[in-house]
Design a protein around this motif. Structure first.
Motif, PDB file in Angstrom:
ATOM      1  N   SER A 219       0.790  -1.233   0.000  1.00  0.00           N
ATOM      2  CA  SER A 219       0.000   0.000   0.000  1.00  0.00           C
ATOM      3  C   SER A 219       0.819   1.279   0.000  1.00  0.00           C
ATOM      4  CB  SER A 219      -0.983   0.016   1.181  1.00  0.00           C
ATOM      5  OG  SER A 219      -1.961   1.010   1.010  1.00  0.00           O
ATOM      6  N   ASP A 245      -6.528  -5.239   0.055  1.00  0.00           N
ATOM      7  CA  ASP A 245      -7.163  -4.601  -1.092  1.00  0.00           C
ATOM      8  C   ASP A 245      -6.740  -5.378  -2.342  1.00  0.00           C
ATOM      9  OD1 ASP A 245      -8.619  -2.827  -2.656  1.00  0.00           O
ATOM     10  OD2 ASP A 245      -7.649  -1.030  -1.849  1.00  0.00           O
ATOM     11  N   TYR A 249      -4.560  -2.225  -7.051  1.00  0.00           N
ATOM     12  CA  TYR A 249      -4.443  -0.954  -6.327  1.00  0.00           C
ATOM     13  C   TYR A 249      -2.988  -0.719  -5.957  1.00  0.00           C
ATOM     14  CZ  TYR A 249      -4.646   2.406  -2.493  1.00  0.00           C
ATOM     15  OH  TYR A 249      -4.411   3.490  -1.683  1.00  0.00           O
ATOM     16  N   ARG A 253      -0.706   2.290  -7.457  1.00  0.00           N
ATOM     17  CA  ARG A 253      -0.147   3.303  -6.563  1.00  0.00           C
ATOM     18  C   ARG A 253       1.371   3.366  -6.716  1.00  0.00           C
ATOM     19  NH1 ARG A 253      -1.703   4.474  -0.211  1.00  0.00           N
ATOM     20  NH2 ARG A 253      -0.210   6.167   0.064  1.00  0.00           N
ATOM     21  N   PHE A 297      -7.269   2.355 -12.237  1.00  0.00           N
ATOM     22  CA  PHE A 297      -6.677   2.808 -10.979  1.00  0.00           C
ATOM     23  C   PHE A 297      -5.539   3.790 -11.222  1.00  0.00           C
ATOM     24  CE2 PHE A 297      -8.695  -0.623  -8.413  1.00  0.00           C
ATOM     25  CZ  PHE A 297      -9.015   0.136  -7.293  1.00  0.00           C
TER      26      PHE A 297
END
Length: 323
Positions: A219, A245, A249, A253, A297
């Protein structure tokens, strides 16, 4: 007790004030004296020197030296996060056992990988070996490709690990991906990056539902959290944002934020993005549906990174022409 530098990682607060307000120590000498006692009592480690202390939010990171090794000690003052931090420490141990380049927390004398010590408040303490290396150079195509492959390895190794403790007091991401990504399309974004917003809106109409479940992800996978030795990843750092998640994602990111560093916030170049994704796909193939959601995304995060007002780092142009 020991000469030590004290600074803020990214915030502009006065570091001594933050040390007292967030951790209860009047100065660095008091903090390092406490830290010396904790490592002696909890881990049986004699501290010779505390080289520096860095504060970030409710966490402090201390670089210390014993007579046998150099260590990194992470101290947390947010009590509601303690159970989560303990779970993350255990996850790091599992990832280390699976061959991931992570700094697995050392077990205390009592066997725990995270210890809570009390001063005028409870403080969480995790001790990790110091890994020597250089931050990822996003201009080095081979290194960036290796970083992409390392993220795929992480996703593979974390897929079956327990998630309950990691998600303690943690908000669950919006499971409806269309609903989540619709928040990235607003008047300001449409004005600054109209092509990107139009493409995102088109994808949200056309994409079939994603066909893979959420899993543990890093993340916050970016250049400042990836240590290299030459062109080899030797450590993935800072798992504090770990969550559950979809892996796309995490990949998106990373693609958008790979070149961001502390107070410098530059977009990833098209070349680095291409190499990173090639590295990821070389080890962890995405399904056809995941590939579609990955594009969505990346657009969503890119549009969300365009600052209001002046845009000195060129985020709007980057989003319009490649992200």
């Amino acid at each position: 007790m020991f000469p030590s530098g004290l600074s803020m990682l990214w915030e502009r607060d006065h570091a001594p004030d933050a040390l007292q307000a967030r951790f209860g120590f009047t100065d660095v000498d008091e903090a390092t004296g406490w830290l010396t006692g904790v490592l002696r009592r909890g881990w049986g480690l004699p501290v010779v020197d505390c080289e520096r202390v860095l504060i970030s939010d409710h966490n402090a990171i201390a670089w210390v030296r014993t007579d046998a090794s150099r260590l990194v000690v992470k101290v947390g003052s947010k009590a509601s996060a303690f159970e989560r931090l303990a779970a993350i420490a255990d996850v790091l141990a599992e990832l280390d056992a699976a061959g991931l380049p992570v700094a697995a927390p050392l077990r205390s004398i009592g066997g725990a990988r995270r210890v809570v010590d009390h001063t005028d408040r409870p403080l969480s303490v995790v001790v990790q070996p110091l890994v020597e290396g250089d931050l990822l150079d996003t201009a080095d195509a081979v290194a960036v490709r290796a970083a992409g492959a390392a993220l795929a390895h992480l996703h593979e190794a974390a897929a079956d690990l327990p998630t309950a403790g990691v998600m303690t007091n943690r908000g669950v991401p919006e499971p409806d991906l269309r609903r989540r990504l619709l928040t990235g399309i607003d008047a300001a974004g449409s004005e600054r990056a109209p092509r990107a917003c139009a493409r995102l809106a088109e994808l949200l109409v056309e994409l079939p539902d994603i066909d893979t479940p959420p899993r543990l992800i890093h993340s916050d996978y970016r250049g400042t959290n990836i240590l290299m030795s030459g062109r080899r990843v030797v450590a993935i750092l800072d798992f504090d944002e770990m969550t559950v998640d979809h892996r796309v994602y995490d990949v998106a990111r990373a693609v958008v934020n790979l070149a961001t560093r502390f107070r410098s916030w530059r977009p990833t170049t098209p070349e680095a993005r291409t190499q990173f994704l090639a590295g990821y796909r070389s080890r962890g193939m995405l399904t056809e549906r995941e590939e579609g959601w990955l594009e969505a995304f990346i657009l969503w995060m890119g549009v969300g990174s365009v600052p209001p007002g002046d845009d000195p780092d060129g985020w709007a142009a980057a989003v319009e022409h490649g992200l």
